[in-house]
Design a protein around this motif. Structure first.
Motif, PDB file in Angstrom:
ATOM      1  N   ARG A 216      26.821  71.562  24.993  1.00  0.00           N
ATOM      2  CA  ARG A 216      26.811  70.737  23.483  1.00  0.00           C
ATOM      3  C   ARG A 216      28.292  69.675  23.691  1.00  0.00           C
ATOM      4  O   ARG A 216      28.709  69.185  22.954  1.00  0.00           O
ATOM      5  CB  ARG A 216      26.985  71.403  22.371  1.00  0.00           C
ATOM      6  CG  ARG A 216      25.280  72.212  22.010  1.00  0.00           C
ATOM      7  CD  ARG A 216      25.364  72.534  20.896  1.00  0.00           C
ATOM      8  NE  ARG A 216      25.461  71.821  19.798  1.00  0.00           N
ATOM      9  CZ  ARG A 216      25.362  72.044  18.285  1.00  0.00           C
ATOM     10  NH1 ARG A 216      25.767  73.481  18.139  1.00  0.00           N
ATOM     11  NH2 ARG A 216      25.489  71.255  17.514  1.00  0.00           N
ATOM     12  N   ASP A 218      28.602  66.813  25.166  1.00  0.00           N
ATOM     13  CA  ASP A 218      28.297  65.447  24.705  1.00  0.00           C
ATOM     14  C   ASP A 218      28.401  65.050  23.185  1.00  0.00           C
ATOM     15  O   ASP A 218      28.996  64.087  22.843  1.00  0.00           O
ATOM     16  CB  ASP A 218      27.037  64.894  25.397  1.00  0.00           C
ATOM     17  CG  ASP A 218      27.073  64.412  26.802  1.00  0.00           C
ATOM     18  OD1 ASP A 218      28.035  64.227  27.461  1.00  0.00           O
ATOM     19  OD2 ASP A 218      26.071  64.740  27.597  1.00  0.00           O
ATOM     20  N   GLU A 219      27.744  66.004  22.509  1.00  0.00           N
ATOM     21  CA  GLU A 219      27.924  65.954  21.151  1.00  0.00           C
ATOM     22  C   GLU A 219      29.470  66.184  20.620  1.00  0.00           C
ATOM     23  O   GLU A 219      29.921  65.484  19.728  1.00  0.00           O
ATOM     24  CB  GLU A 219      26.933  67.099  20.479  1.00  0.00           C
ATOM     25  CG  GLU A 219      26.910  66.941  19.145  1.00  0.00           C
ATOM     26  CD  GLU A 219      26.013  68.135  18.368  1.00  0.00           C
ATOM     27  OE1 GLU A 219      25.874  68.410  17.519  1.00  0.00           O
ATOM     28  OE2 GLU A 219      25.181  68.744  19.159  1.00  0.00           O
ATOM     29  N   LEU A 220      30.122  67.256  21.160  1.00  0.00           N
ATOM     30  CA  LEU A 220      31.406  67.333  20.902  1.00  0.00           C
ATOM     31  C   LEU A 220      32.288  66.275  21.212  1.00  0.00           C
ATOM     32  O   LEU A 220      33.183  65.993  20.269  1.00  0.00           O
ATOM     33  CB  LEU A 220      31.846  68.710  21.624  1.00  0.00           C
ATOM     34  CG  LEU A 220      33.263  68.901  21.790  1.00  0.00           C
ATOM     35  CD1 LEU A 220      33.941  69.037  20.551  1.00  0.00           C
ATOM     36  CD2 LEU A 220      33.739  70.099  22.651  1.00  0.00           C
ATOM     37  N   HIS A 222      31.107  63.001  21.311  1.00  0.00           N
ATOM     38  CA  HIS A 222      31.065  62.005  20.324  1.00  0.00           C
ATOM     39  C   HIS A 222      31.824  62.202  19.092  1.00  0.00           C
ATOM     40  O   HIS A 222      32.319  61.298  18.566  1.00  0.00           O
ATOM     41  CB  HIS A 222      29.522  62.106  20.007  1.00  0.00           C
ATOM     42  CG  HIS A 222      29.083  61.054  18.894  1.00  0.00           C
ATOM     43  ND1 HIS A 222      29.195  61.359  17.561  1.00  0.00           N
ATOM     44  CD2 HIS A 222      28.770  59.804  18.933  1.00  0.00           C
ATOM     45  CE1 HIS A 222      28.833  60.280  17.035  1.00  0.00           C
ATOM     46  NE2 HIS A 222      28.618  59.375  17.763  1.00  0.00           N
ATOM     47  N   ASP A 223      31.805  63.464  18.465  1.00  0.00           N
ATOM     48  CA  ASP A 223      32.730  63.602  17.333  1.00  0.00           C
ATOM     49  C   ASP A 223      34.078  63.440  17.643  1.00  0.00           C
ATOM     50  O   ASP A 223      34.925  63.127  16.576  1.00  0.00           O
ATOM     51  CB  ASP A 223      32.177  64.932  16.710  1.00  0.00           C
ATOM     52  CG  ASP A 223      31.027  65.068  16.088  1.00  0.00           C
ATOM     53  OD1 ASP A 223      30.248  64.094  16.290  1.00  0.00           O
ATOM     54  OD2 ASP A 223      30.434  66.208  15.826  1.00  0.00           O
ATOM     55  N   TRP A 255      35.871  72.684  16.507  1.00  0.00           N
ATOM     56  CA  TRP A 255      34.604  71.987  16.535  1.00  0.00           C
ATOM     57  C   TRP A 255      33.646  73.216  16.978  1.00  0.00           C
ATOM     58  O   TRP A 255      32.588  73.569  16.535  1.00  0.00           O
ATOM     59  CB  TRP A 255      34.195  71.016  17.399  1.00  0.00           C
ATOM     60  CG  TRP A 255      33.069  70.224  17.338  1.00  0.00           C
ATOM     61  CD1 TRP A 255      32.618  69.257  16.599  1.00  0.00           C
ATOM     62  CD2 TRP A 255      31.843  70.447  18.120  1.00  0.00           C
ATOM     63  NE1 TRP A 255      31.510  68.638  16.882  1.00  0.00           N
ATOM     64  CE2 TRP A 255      30.751  69.545  17.694  1.00  0.00           C
ATOM     65  CE3 TRP A 255      31.345  71.482  19.035  1.00  0.00           C
ATOM     66  CZ2 TRP A 255      29.593  69.562  18.287  1.00  0.00           C
ATOM     67  CZ3 TRP A 255      30.057  71.393  19.437  1.00  0.00           C
ATOM     68  CH2 TRP A 255      29.083  70.303  19.033  1.00  0.00           C
ATOM     69  N   HIS A 259      30.526  74.680  15.007  1.00  0.00           N
ATOM     70  CA  HIS A 259      28.913  74.297  15.856  1.00  0.00           C
ATOM     71  C   HIS A 259      28.247  75.318  16.628  1.00  0.00           C
ATOM     72  O   HIS A 259      27.346  75.299  16.851  1.00  0.00           O
ATOM     73  CB  HIS A 259      29.168  73.077  16.229  1.00  0.00           C
ATOM     74  CG  HIS A 259      29.605  71.913  15.302  1.00  0.00           C
ATOM     75  ND1 HIS A 259      30.770  71.636  14.964  1.00  0.00           N
ATOM     76  CD2 HIS A 259      28.648  71.195  14.704  1.00  0.00           C
ATOM     77  CE1 HIS A 259      30.807  70.560  13.981  1.00  0.00           C
ATOM     78  NE2 HIS A 259      29.667  70.312  14.062  1.00  0.00           N
TER      79      HIS A 259
END
Length: 271
Positions: A216, A218-220, A222-223, A255, A259
């Protein structure tokens, strides 16, 4: 049929250095670089020119650091890309060459880190699967003392980079490649795993390690980029991100705790 002309832009050692300076890379700083040569365009001199450009931007007092991972020094029972027959596993474990920082090649991190690893004067940390290579005045401080049971935690170069105020440069690479996020995994409740690998003196060994997982990231990332100051730009055709290691680790700690809550039980994966 003639080959098609190369896809540009034309990228050279001096344009790499100049564009990095425009982005804010400073002479004398420490950079942890994750890179993709193919993203840059047509590079005159290939990976050698990229390393030269990075060193030019950092100057003689700067230090260049790259991941020099060798994940193939692992248990064949967990290999999936491609797998090998189960009847081979014991023989592979018995005969796999032990890690040698001077000759073990990198795997899966690209040609630029492999070029740094073999550069005159480069130093490489001692972990057999998640080493780092470095060039410059701080190379010894960063690579020395990488504990064999601490892939990317407090006794790894990542913690040294954080303490020294290093920055991460994503040079055509995504946040999925950002190893700094892994340091946060050592600071939140995380499961332990058994990791198999060739032993230094020959044979096979198993060590207990913190589980690491970039699924995850990439998602991390982004945020992180949305919430924290990240320098963005281009070098050649490559998208570039530049940010402090310490910022990335601190954000990832918060994060991941929200998450990706994780237990602390010991698991026994194949690799």
């Amino acid at each position: 049929m003639p080959a098609p002309p190369p896809t540009g832009p034309l990228v050279t050692r001096d344009t790499i250095a100049a564009q990095l300076r425009l982005l804010g890379v400073e002479s004398g700083e420490i950079l942890l670089v994750h890179s993709s040569l193919s993203s840059l365009g047509w590079v005159n001199g290939g990976a050698v020119a990229v390393v030269q450009g990075l060193l030019d931007a950092l100057g003689p007092s700067g230090t260049l650091v790259v991941p020099a991972q060798s994940g193939d020094l692992s248990d064949p029972a967990g290999w999936a890309n491609p797998p090998v027959p189960e009847e081979w596993w014991d023989r592979i474990r018995a005969t796999m060459p032990a890690y040698d920082p001077l000759i073990t090649p990198t795997l899966g991190v690209g040609v630029i880190p492999e070029t740094v690893r073999t550069w005159p004067g480069a130093l490489r940390s001692a972990h057999p699967q998640t080493s780092f290579a470095a060039l410059g005045p701080h190379a010894h401080d960063i690579t020395d003392g990488h504990a064999p049971d601490c892939r990317l935690g407090e006794r790894s170069p990542l913690a040294r980079l954080e303490k020294l105020g290093a920055r991460v440069l994503l040079l055509g690479a995504g946040y999925g490649s950002c190893t700094a996020f892994h340091l946060a995994e050592y600071r939140i409740p995380a499961p332990l795993v058994e990791v198999g690998r060739p032993a230094p003196g020959g044979g096979w060994e198993t060590v207990v390690e913190v589980s690491i997982d970039e699924d995850r990231f990439d998602e991390l990332g982004h945020d992180f980029e949305r919430d924290r100051p990240v320098v963005r730009g281009t070098v050649g055709a490559a998208g570039v991100r530049l940010f402090p290691v310490a910022d990335a680790v601190a954000y990832a700690e918060r994060w991941l705790a929200v998450h990706r809550p994780r237990g602390e039980e010991i698991s026994h994966p194949r690799a």
